[in-house]
Motif scaffolding. Structure first.
Motif, PDB file in Angstrom:
ATOM      1  N   UNK A  10      16.883  53.617  11.136  1.00  0.00           N
ATOM      2  CA  UNK A  10      16.047  52.663  10.811  1.00  0.00           C
ATOM      3  C   UNK A  10      14.662  53.394  10.439  1.00  0.00           C
ATOM      4  N   UNK A  11      13.927  52.865   9.454  1.00  0.00           N
ATOM      5  CA  UNK A  11      12.475  53.240   9.076  1.00  0.00           C
ATOM      6  C   UNK A  11      11.630  52.198   9.399  1.00  0.00           C
ATOM      7  N   UNK A  12      10.512  52.749  10.207  1.00  0.00           N
ATOM      8  CA  UNK A  12       9.828  51.580  10.844  1.00  0.00           C
ATOM      9  C   UNK A  12       8.249  51.806  10.331  1.00  0.00           C
ATOM     10  N   UNK A  13       7.764  50.874   9.508  1.00  0.00           N
ATOM     11  CA  UNK A  13       6.371  50.641   9.216  1.00  0.00           C
ATOM     12  C   UNK A  13       5.644  49.869  10.169  1.00  0.00           C
ATOM     13  N   UNK A  14       4.750  50.729  11.201  1.00  0.00           N
ATOM     14  CA  UNK A  14       4.092  49.780  12.259  1.00  0.00           C
ATOM     15  C   UNK A  14       2.960  49.425  11.528  1.00  0.00           C
ATOM     16  N   UNK A  15       2.252  48.268  12.174  1.00  0.00           N
ATOM     17  CA  UNK A  15       1.165  47.565  11.882  1.00  0.00           C
ATOM     18  C   UNK A  15      -0.183  48.471  11.695  1.00  0.00           C
ATOM     19  N   UNK A  65      10.085  54.669   3.027  1.00  0.00           N
ATOM     20  CA  UNK A  65      11.029  54.580   2.223  1.00  0.00           C
ATOM     21  C   UNK A  65      11.523  55.998   1.939  1.00  0.00           C
ATOM     22  N   UNK A  66      10.871  56.952   2.043  1.00  0.00           N
ATOM     23  CA  UNK A  66      11.262  58.381   1.889  1.00  0.00           C
ATOM     24  C   UNK A  66      12.295  58.785   2.854  1.00  0.00           C
ATOM     25  N   UNK A  67      12.341  58.066   3.918  1.00  0.00           N
ATOM     26  CA  UNK A  67      13.471  58.335   5.079  1.00  0.00           C
ATOM     27  C   UNK A  67      15.058  58.046   4.633  1.00  0.00           C
ATOM     28  N   UNK A  68      14.786  57.255   3.644  1.00  0.00           N
ATOM     29  CA  UNK A  68      16.352  56.500   2.998  1.00  0.00           C
ATOM     30  C   UNK A  68      17.071  56.292   4.074  1.00  0.00           C
ATOM     31  N   UNK A  69      16.597  55.321   4.915  1.00  0.00           N
ATOM     32  CA  UNK A  69      17.602  54.904   5.890  1.00  0.00           C
ATOM     33  C   UNK A  69      17.750  53.291   5.556  1.00  0.00           C
ATOM     34  N   UNK A  70      19.199  52.678   6.235  1.00  0.00           N
ATOM     35  CA  UNK A  70      19.643  51.591   5.729  1.00  0.00           C
ATOM     36  C   UNK A  70      18.842  50.256   6.235  1.00  0.00           C
ATOM     37  N   UNK A  71      18.110  50.560   7.361  1.00  0.00           N
ATOM     38  CA  UNK A  71      17.274  49.349   7.903  1.00  0.00           C
ATOM     39  C   UNK A  71      15.819  49.581   7.822  1.00  0.00           C
ATOM     40  N   UNK A  72      15.019  48.673   7.151  1.00  0.00           N
ATOM     41  CA  UNK A  72      13.527  49.025   7.001  1.00  0.00           C
ATOM     42  C   UNK A  72      13.102  47.973   7.667  1.00  0.00           C
ATOM     43  N   UNK A  73      12.244  48.240   8.666  1.00  0.00           N
ATOM     44  CA  UNK A  73      11.396  47.355   9.522  1.00  0.00           C
ATOM     45  C   UNK A  73       9.814  47.377   9.030  1.00  0.00           C
ATOM     46  N   UNK A  74       9.169  46.332   8.610  1.00  0.00           N
ATOM     47  CA  UNK A  74       7.997  46.160   8.095  1.00  0.00           C
ATOM     48  C   UNK A  74       7.183  45.136   9.078  1.00  0.00           C
ATOM     49  N   UNK A  75       6.206  45.556   9.912  1.00  0.00           N
ATOM     50  CA  UNK A  75       5.354  45.001  10.835  1.00  0.00           C
ATOM     51  C   UNK A  75       4.020  44.714  10.010  1.00  0.00           C
ATOM     52  N   UNK A  76       3.772  43.644   9.562  1.00  0.00           N
ATOM     53  CA  UNK A  76       2.578  43.119   9.050  1.00  0.00           C
ATOM     54  C   UNK A  76       2.228  44.124   7.836  1.00  0.00           C
ATOM     55  N   UNK A 122      16.182  44.369   5.373  1.00  0.00           N
ATOM     56  CA  UNK A 122      14.849  44.433   5.730  1.00  0.00           C
ATOM     57  C   UNK A 122      14.296  43.454   6.669  1.00  0.00           C
ATOM     58  N   UNK A 123      13.729  43.715   7.549  1.00  0.00           N
ATOM     59  CA  UNK A 123      12.908  42.864   8.701  1.00  0.00           C
ATOM     60  C   UNK A 123      11.662  42.791   8.526  1.00  0.00           C
ATOM     61  N   UNK A 124      10.733  41.759   8.127  1.00  0.00           N
ATOM     62  CA  UNK A 124       9.444  41.528   7.926  1.00  0.00           C
ATOM     63  C   UNK A 124       8.972  40.811   8.803  1.00  0.00           C
ATOM     64  N   UNK A 125       7.655  41.066   9.513  1.00  0.00           N
ATOM     65  CA  UNK A 125       6.652  40.329  10.253  1.00  0.00           C
ATOM     66  C   UNK A 125       5.338  40.055   9.605  1.00  0.00           C
ATOM     67  N   UNK A 126       5.063  38.955   9.442  1.00  0.00           N
ATOM     68  CA  UNK A 126       3.627  38.899   8.870  1.00  0.00           C
ATOM     69  C   UNK A 126       2.727  37.557   9.291  1.00  0.00           C
ATOM     70  N   UNK A 127       1.685  37.790   9.448  1.00  0.00           N
ATOM     71  CA  UNK A 127       1.017  36.477   9.652  1.00  0.00           C
ATOM     72  C   UNK A 127       0.532  35.687   8.486  1.00  0.00           C
ATOM     73  N   UNK A 128       0.948  36.124   7.174  1.00  0.00           N
ATOM     74  CA  UNK A 128       0.524  35.428   6.302  1.00  0.00           C
ATOM     75  C   UNK A 128       2.024  34.647   5.834  1.00  0.00           C
ATOM     76  N   UNK A 129       2.027  33.300   6.002  1.00  0.00           N
ATOM     77  CA  UNK A 129       3.455  32.482   5.992  1.00  0.00           C
ATOM     78  C   UNK A 129       3.755  32.731   4.462  1.00  0.00           C
TER      79      UNK A 129
END
Length: 228
Positions: free
Chosen positions: A70-75, A133-144, A171-178
């Motif tokens: 997993x590569x995780x982009x935190x808020x 992205x540079x981590x090259x992992x199969x799962x990308x989590x994007x928090x806001x 890719x998993x995305x959470x966003x407060x912008x619908x």
């Protein structure tokens, strides 16, 4: 497939996540929709391994999930003091990946020779995204992921997310912008009171949007009638 079964998590009583079930198809873009405090970030941190669930199972392709998948982009994005943007991306880049810092930065045009402390909020968000992205992992989590971005940068990010989905990135995305979810996602799961209430297919997005807005308008109208 990323699969979560009977996930429970709490900081203390009561549970933040309760008997949560979620299935994310490999190579899909899956949105998580919920109000502030619904548990979106807690869910992502349980998946990534920052938090240890009280109980439940998280698997990837039928095997226990490893955070190195997993590569995780935190808020919130945090950087070492006195590090340049280029040095940060060099640290993030995994050995054996074909990630080209110069090629990817040609999109965002960040001043990689400058200290990250001199970057704006939006520039730091873009740098953190490139680091994921540079981590090259199969799962990308994007928090806001769209927080702090201007219109042009938001458009660039949206295009990249869609193209990554076509390249079989999960890719998993959470966003407060619908609109960022309905525009980019193949499916959207509604997280409420610690559980996934419903997962919507793309064809259901207009109905979902209309229902949410109607409920919000009704709630606001009732409050305004009382206040005014």
């Amino acid at each position: 497939m990323l699969e979560i079964k009977d996930l429970n998590f709490s900081y203390a009583e009561p549970l933040v996540l309760s008997q949560l079930d979620l299935r994310v198809q490999s190579g899909s873009i899956h949105g998580i929709l919920g109000t502030n405090g619904a548990g979106k970030t807690s869910l992502f941190k349980c998946i990534y391994g920052t938090f240890q669930p009280d109980s439940g199972h998280i698997t990837w392709q039928g095997l226990p999930l490893n955070y190195q998948q997993i590569a995780f982009l935190e808020t919130g994005n945090y950087f070492y003091s006195y590090i340049t943007g280029g040095e940060y991306l060099q640290l993030c880049r995994s050995a054996g990946t074909d990630f080209s810092i110069a090629d990817w930065n040609s999109i965002f045009k960040l001043p990689l020779d400058q200290l990250v402390d001199t970057y704006s909020t939006g520039m730091k968000k873009q740098l953190a995204f490139l680091g994921a992205l540079a981590q090259g992992r199969p799962i990308l989590i994007l928090d806001e992921p769209f927080n702090g971005l201007d219109l042009e940068s938001s458009e660039k990010l949206s295009i990249i997310i869609q193209e990554l989905g076509k390249k079989n990135k999960t890719i998993l995305i959470a966003s407060h912008i619908l609109e960022t979810l309905t525009r980019n996602c193949d499916r959207i799961s509604h997280l409420s009171e610690g559980s996934i209430r419903h997962t919507y297919e793309a064809a259901e997005f207009p109905e979902m949007t209309a229902r949410l807005r109607a409920r919000l308008q009704q709630d606001i109208a009732a409050d305004l009638d009382r206040i005014l």
